[in-house]
Enzyme design. Structure first.
Site, PDB file in Angstrom:
ATOM      1  N   CYS A   1     -15.868   1.665 -19.038  1.00  0.00           N
ATOM      2  CA  CYS A   1     -16.792   1.422 -17.847  1.00  0.00           C
ATOM      3  C   CYS A   1     -16.403   2.381 -16.568  1.00  0.00           C
ATOM      4  CB  CYS A   1     -16.836  -0.044 -17.197  1.00  0.00           C
ATOM      5  SG  CYS A   1     -17.134  -1.369 -18.422  1.00  0.00           S
TER       6      CYS A   1
ATOM      7  N   CYS B   1     -12.302  -0.693 -16.408  1.00  0.00           N
ATOM      8  CA  CYS B   1     -11.768  -0.424 -17.634  1.00  0.00           C
ATOM      9  C   CYS B   1     -12.018   1.077 -18.123  1.00  0.00           C
ATOM     10  CB  CYS B   1     -11.955  -1.387 -18.738  1.00  0.00           C
ATOM     11  SG  CYS B   1     -13.787  -1.251 -19.460  1.00  0.00           S
TER      12      CYS B   1
ATOM     13  N   CYS C   1     -12.049  -5.756 -15.198  1.00  0.00           N
ATOM     14  CA  CYS C   1     -13.170  -4.841 -14.921  1.00  0.00           C
ATOM     15  C   CYS C   1     -14.179  -5.511 -14.350  1.00  0.00           C
ATOM     16  CB  CYS C   1     -13.360  -4.070 -16.202  1.00  0.00           C
ATOM     17  SG  CYS C   1     -14.922  -2.861 -16.141  1.00  0.00           S
TER      18      CYS C   1
ATOM     19  N   GLU D   1       0.806  -1.314  -0.128  1.00  0.00           N
ATOM     20  CA  GLU D   1      -0.194   0.104  -0.201  1.00  0.00           C
ATOM     21  C   GLU D   1       0.701   1.310   0.070  1.00  0.00           C
ATOM     22  OE1 GLU D   1      -3.042  -0.554  -0.724  1.00  0.00           O
ATOM     23  OE2 GLU D   1      -4.034  -2.135   0.459  1.00  0.00           O
TER      24      GLU D   1
END
Length: 162
Positions: free
Chosen positions: A146, A143, A106, A50
């Site tokens: 989208c 993606c 996606c 992270e």
């Protein structure tokens, strides 16, 4: 090494989105809580998870501690949900010997995801706080086709999102 801010799965726990878990208080260092001085044997390999939650100063602290003899791998998001690079991710990329971008699928169409979609009640979120810890249900991989940029998310909500 994991950031102090990431308490989603427990203090000394690393967990993947697929559910794989590594729990080891002796080997997982929480930067900002655990002291790097407790590390007496310098490892040959260090994983930093992270990276987007760390500061540049914290990265420099890690690199100074481990020096040239340790191979350090950084993992994390490069861009935030608005498509803006995280400063620490850009910093790490600037001095890395190599950079590899991995992409998820996606969640909507199964294509190659290049964005993180923040969600509120299942709908694309408008611009807000840069960092909100969450996981499944709060964020989805999307993606280019989208992904709904936060600047366009008000379309999903109308004029009032409260």
């Amino acid at each position: 090494v994991k950031p102090l801010i990431d308490t989603r799965f427990g203090e000394h726990v690393l967990r993947s989105h697929e559910g794989n878990k590594y729990d080891n208080k002796e080997k997982i260092i929480i930067l900002g809580k655990d002291s790097l001085s407790k590390i007496t044997n310098i490892p040959k390999l260090v994983f930093v998870d992270e990276i987007q939650f760390f500061t540049q100063e914290e990265v420099e602290l890690l690199l100074n501690k481990f020096g040239q003899s340790t191979f350090v791998l950084f993992f994390g998001l490069y861009d935030d949900y608005a498509g803006v690079p995280f400063p620490t991710s850009e910093y790490v990329k600037s001095f890395s010997d190599s950079t590899e971008f991995l992409h998820a699928q996606c969640h909507k169409c199964g294509g190659t995801a290049r964005h993180t979609q923040r969600l509120i009640n299942g709908n694309p979120a408008p611009l807000g706080d840069r960092i909100i810890l969450g996981g499944e249900g709060n964020y989805e991989a999307r993606c280019n086709d989208c992904w709904v940029p936060p600047s366009e998310a008000s379309y999903w909500w109308g004029s009032d999102i409260s």
